[in-house]
Design a protein around this motif. Structure first.
Motif, PDB file in Angstrom:
ATOM      1  N   ARG A 356       0.794  -1.340  -0.190  1.00 42.39           N
ATOM      2  CA  ARG A 356       0.033  -0.110  -0.052  1.00 42.39           C
ATOM      3  C   ARG A 356       0.887   1.396   0.016  1.00 42.39           C
ATOM      4  O   ARG A 356       0.310   2.150   0.326  1.00 42.39           O
ATOM      5  CB  ARG A 356      -0.780  -0.122   1.388  1.00 42.39           C
ATOM      6  N   SER A 368      -4.017   1.965  -1.579  1.00 39.54           N
ATOM      7  CA  SER A 368      -4.257   2.547  -0.351  1.00 39.54           C
ATOM      8  C   SER A 368      -5.450   3.755  -0.312  1.00 39.54           C
ATOM      9  O   SER A 368      -5.953   4.010   0.349  1.00 39.54           O
ATOM     10  CB  SER A 368      -2.903   3.003   0.267  1.00 39.54           C
ATOM     11  N   GLU A 371      -8.870   2.447  -0.903  1.00 41.88           N
ATOM     12  CA  GLU A 371      -9.270   2.214   0.284  1.00 41.88           C
ATOM     13  C   GLU A 371      -9.534   3.259   1.103  1.00 41.88           C
ATOM     14  O   GLU A 371     -10.667   3.254   1.955  1.00 41.88           O
ATOM     15  CB  GLU A 371      -8.133   1.318   1.134  1.00 41.88           C
ATOM     16  N   THR A 372      -8.754   4.197   1.400  1.00 41.09           N
ATOM     17  CA  THR A 372      -9.133   5.474   2.192  1.00 41.09           C
ATOM     18  C   THR A 372     -10.218   6.242   1.759  1.00 41.09           C
ATOM     19  O   THR A 372     -11.149   6.878   2.358  1.00 41.09           O
ATOM     20  CB  THR A 372      -7.917   6.725   1.903  1.00 41.09           C
ATOM     21  N   ARG A 375     -13.517   4.389   2.747  1.00 36.57           N
ATOM     22  CA  ARG A 375     -13.968   4.514   3.909  1.00 36.57           C
ATOM     23  C   ARG A 375     -14.441   5.978   4.277  1.00 36.57           C
ATOM     24  O   ARG A 375     -15.455   6.189   4.954  1.00 36.57           O
ATOM     25  CB  ARG A 375     -12.644   4.362   4.704  1.00 36.57           C
ATOM     26  N   ALA A 376     -13.623   7.016   3.623  1.00 39.08           N
ATOM     27  CA  ALA A 376     -14.346   8.288   3.648  1.00 39.08           C
ATOM     28  C   ALA A 376     -15.658   8.358   3.220  1.00 39.08           C
ATOM     29  O   ALA A 376     -16.590   9.264   3.794  1.00 39.08           O
ATOM     30  CB  ALA A 376     -13.562   9.375   2.785  1.00 39.08           C
ATOM     31  N   MET A 429      -5.369  13.217   3.378  1.00 43.02           N
ATOM     32  CA  MET A 429      -4.403  12.271   2.977  1.00 43.02           C
ATOM     33  C   MET A 429      -4.077  12.244   1.380  1.00 43.02           C
ATOM     34  O   MET A 429      -4.923  12.256   0.610  1.00 43.02           O
ATOM     35  CB  MET A 429      -4.913  10.840   3.287  1.00 43.02           C
ATOM     36  N   ARG A 443     -11.219  13.834   4.019  1.00 48.10           N
ATOM     37  CA  ARG A 443     -12.169  13.022   4.557  1.00 48.10           C
ATOM     38  C   ARG A 443     -13.599  13.786   5.102  1.00 48.10           C
ATOM     39  O   ARG A 443     -14.782  13.426   4.730  1.00 48.10           O
ATOM     40  CB  ARG A 443     -11.873  12.240   6.089  1.00 48.10           C
TER      41      ARG A 443
END
Length: 782
Positions: A356, A368, A371-372, A375-376, A429, A443
């Motif tokens: 990642r 990565s 995936e972030t 989730r956000a 991020m 996010r």
């Protein structure tokens, strides 16, 4: 040999393998079996030597009454010598039972058996004829005993034994048949075949037994190795509890792994031992709670991982266990095994991080980022909030890569990553998607003003100069912004929306950010459909050329035509070049289309009078093709057009990627005799450097300056004056584009422009009209 390791069924051995006529399926295994055969022959070599010597001595004693001792001694010595050589060869074999022997090692023993059979065949063929009939029974008994002893004792060396038994028995049977004793010959034949069958059967059994022993030895070694590893390893242990889940019969290694005394650990609750300090606080790890549920439900489990604190250090254990029951079926506790998997978990975490993480920049990679973002979006949907995704593309990075090399480009990407990471707070991020593309996940994007402010900061920060290896590098950044779930309710659609917004930023020249708008999807779909139609336009014959006249500024006489590409689509009608030419460049269709334009224009210009030139626009993509010069030469040769009548028009953007060799391609084109024209001078990244390096014949002044000067804009007037003066000093002509009125025509004449092009003189003409105009101009000139 077939699956002797995995099956308890009798081993079946092919006769060809048994007789060493063909190699077995497992060469190594059969090599070990053949070594065992030779080893058995070595152990019995002295026994067979003794049996041969005793039989020789017994036969000499039996026949000495009728045959002189010289003959008997000669035969006995020869036979004893052959038996001794055979025994010596067997004893000389140093292969142990676990060695390796080849097919040749077994096959050569057949010669020993044949030699002994020949020596003993002298008895029925020679000695028995010198003795009376009374000696036959005793002689037969000695030979039969010798053959039987060989068949039973020397069965492992089956090839040698069969050669001896069958050879000697066959000789005796043939001799008896010649003497007319057919029943006796048949009896000897049956006896010999019986001994041969016994020999084969014993050999097969012995080999099968050896194969089974080898399999058993291998299993024993494997088990011993595993047990030894288990005993020597400090990371595995056994554990046992009673019905109340207390530790019983504590394994010393288990106690040491827990950091407790082997005596005091007995009787402690198993969960308390594993919980450690958290037993008092009740802050248990999820794995410990899962273990508790398994113990309560009395279920078997395996691969259950949980953290354990030993001497203040966190370790990870993996447990497996099964419930125990007494003779009456009552539950009596658990018995299981545990392993310390801290190192394995650490390695797995490292691999997971590497999977990642972008190895070049150290930023999170595409996986990565996705995936972030997922989730956000889940959090945004859960709390009815918003998240944002930015796609970042570096401007002019390719030029750095092409001119200074990929090593400098990679280091520059690292510097970009550092600057980008410094802008990220707890709410954002950043990561690298690949190449010169980066991304940012915000996010919480409730305040869009802050998100847009971050986008501007990114552009401003990444656009500052970079000092590397005594080079000052200037690049920029373009940003596409999409907000979820407004611009997409999945990560994939949000990324697509940000990509479309980035496309708008790049299309605007870079260095800016654009937020996604719904119309961008419609434009993208239109662009996709248009691209599909453009791919088929050439083969359908939908493309054609129009020719716009270029005239002398002073006299108004025709000097040439500029070939202009037009597309009349059956589906979309007349499509503007401003729309489809950039699309062709983006879709990499400009190469074949540009080649077609060049060939078609040359073919048409070859029909015009000799003083009229044709100008053809060339895209940067064509100049980046190393075969472009060959294409130009081929078009000239096939059409018969003289090279000086062809003028190629290039724009300043060609020189922005000089590392790709555009200048060298132009130099080779000039060597053909073709003229070069610099189009749209002053509208791009103007530089006097390439004007001095490349021999341009003409500089074309863009219509925007002509129209600006006609309106009295001083900057436009100054630029035209400067361009005309520059061209004169370099020995070039100038062409003013976009002249549409008489006032503009007089103005550019006053400025000193050499040639004029525009609607004031003529719109672009179809091929027939252009041809007629060229012919009329030639007649008028004459």
């Amino acid at each position: 040999m077939k699956n002797h390791r995995n099956s308890s069924a009798p081993v079946r051995i092919a006769l060809a393998h048994l007789l060493a006529l063909r190699e077995g399926q497992d060469r190594v295994e059969w090599g070990r079996i053949r070594a065992a055969q030779l080893f058995a022959g070595r152990r019995l070599a002295l026994f067979m030597l003794g049996a041969n010597l005793i039989a020789v001595a017994a036969l000499i004693v039996l026949l000495s009454r009728w045959i002189d001792l010289v003959r008997l001694g000669f035969w006995g010595a020869a036979t004893a010598m052959i038996a001794g050589v055979a025994a010596y060869r067997r004893l000389r074999s140093h292969r142990g039972q676990d060695g390796f022997a080849s097919l040749g090692d077994i096959r050569v023993t057949a010669y020993e058996g044949l030699a002994l059979a020949a020596a003993w065949s002298a008895v029925p063929l020679w000695l028995c004829h010198l003795a009376p009939v009374a000696a036959a029974p005793g002689t037969g008994i000695i030979l039969a005993l010798l053959m039987t002893a060989a068949a039973f004792t020397m069965a492992p060396l089956i090839l040698a034994t069969l050669a001896f038994v069958v050879g000697l028995g066959g000789t005796i049977a043939i001799e008896l048949a010649i003497d007319g004793k057919l029943p006796a010959a048949g009896g000897v034949t049956v006896f010999s075949l019986l001994l041969a069958a016994i020999c084969i059967g014993r050999a097969g059994s012995l080999i099968a037994l050896r194969a089974a022993e080898m399999a058993l030895e291998e299993r024993d070694e494997t088990v011993s190795l595993l047990l030894r590893e288990f005993e020597e390893s400090g990371a595995d242990w056994l554990w046992e509890t009673d019905a109340a889940r207390r530790v019983v019969k504590a394994n010393p290694r288990f106690a040491v792994a827990c950091g407790l005394d082997p005596v005091s650990i007995n009787g402690m609750p198993f969960l308390q031992v594993l919980a450690g300090p958290s037993w008092q606080t009740g802050d248990f790890a999820p794995g410990l709670r899962q273990l508790s549920e398994k113990l309560k439900s009395r279920q078997s489990f395996r691969d259950l991982r949980l953290p354990v604190h030993v001497h203040g250090e966190e370790r990870w254990w993996e447990l497996a266990a099964s419930p125990r029951f007494d003779d009456r079926g009552g539950f009596s506790g658990f018995r299981g095994v545990g392993s310390d998997v801290t190192e394995q978990r650490s390695a797995a975490d490292k691999i997971n991080r590497m999977a990642r993480c972008d190895t070049l920049t150290g930023l999170p990679n595409r996986l990565s980022i996705n995936e972030t973002l997922v989730r956000a979006m889940v959090e945004a949907d859960k709390w009815r909030g918003r998240c944002a995704f930015m796609m970042i593309d570096l401007d002019r990075f390719k030029a750095v890569n092409d001119t200074l090399g990929h090593q400098v480009g990679d280091r520059l990407l690292g510097r970009v990553a550092e600057r980008l990471a410094q802008l990220m707070g707890e709410n954002a991020m950043c990561g690298r998607l690949g190449g010169d593309e980066f991304a940012v996940v915000v996010r919480d994007a409730q305040d869009l003003t802050l998100v847009e402010q971050l986008a501007r900061q990114i552009i401003e920060t990444l656009s500052r100069p970079y000092e590397m290896d005594q080079h000052t590098l200037h690049i920029g950044a373009s940003v596409g912004l999409a907000v979820g779930p407004r611009d997409g309710n999945t990560a994939e659609t949000l990324i697509r929306s940000a990509d479309l917004a980035l496309y708008q930023s790049k299309d605007a020249g870079g260095g800016v950010f654009h937020a996604y708008e719904p119309r961008l999807h419609a434009q993208a779909e239109e662009r996709r459909v248009l691209e599909q139609a453009l791919r088929k336009a050439l083969e359908k014959g939908e493309l054609h050329l129009a020719y716009q006249p270029v005239v002398d500024a002073a006299s108004g006489s025709l000097k040439g035509f500029e070939a202009l590409l037009r597309w009349n689509s059956a589906e979309f009608g007349n499509v503007s070049p401003a729309k489809f030419v950039p699309l062709a460049e983006e879709a990499r269709l400009i190469g074949p289309i540009g080649d077609w334009v060049l060939r078609t224009a040359c073919d048409e210009a070859a029909r015009w009078p000799g003083h009229i030139r044709v100008a053809v626009n060339v895209s940067p993509e064509q100049l980046h093709n190393p075969h472009f010069v060959t294409t130009v030469a081929s078009a000239l040769a096939n059409s018969g057009l003289p090279a000086e009548r062809l003028e190629l028009e290039v724009t300043e953007s060609v020189f922005m990627h000089e590392g790709l060799g555009a200048t060298k391609v132009l130099e080779r084109v000039l060597e053909l005799g073709v003229r070069l024209s610099l189009d749209d001078f002053g509208t791009g990244y103007s530089s006097l450097g390439y004007l001095s390096r490349t021999k341009f014949s003409t500089i074309k002044i863009d219509r925007s300056f002509v129209q600006g000067a006609a309106k009295g804009i001083s900057e436009a007037v100054a630029i035209i004056h400067a361009v005309v003066a520059l061209a004169r000093s370099l020995g070039m002509t100038t062409t003013a584009e976009g002249v549409e009125t008489e006032a503009e025509q007089r103005m550019v004449q006053e400025f000193g422009c050499s040639k004029i092009q525009g609607f004031f003189f003529s719109r672009p003409l179809v091929v027939e009209e252009a041809r007629a105009l060229a012919m009329r101009g030639a007649r008028e000139a004459a």
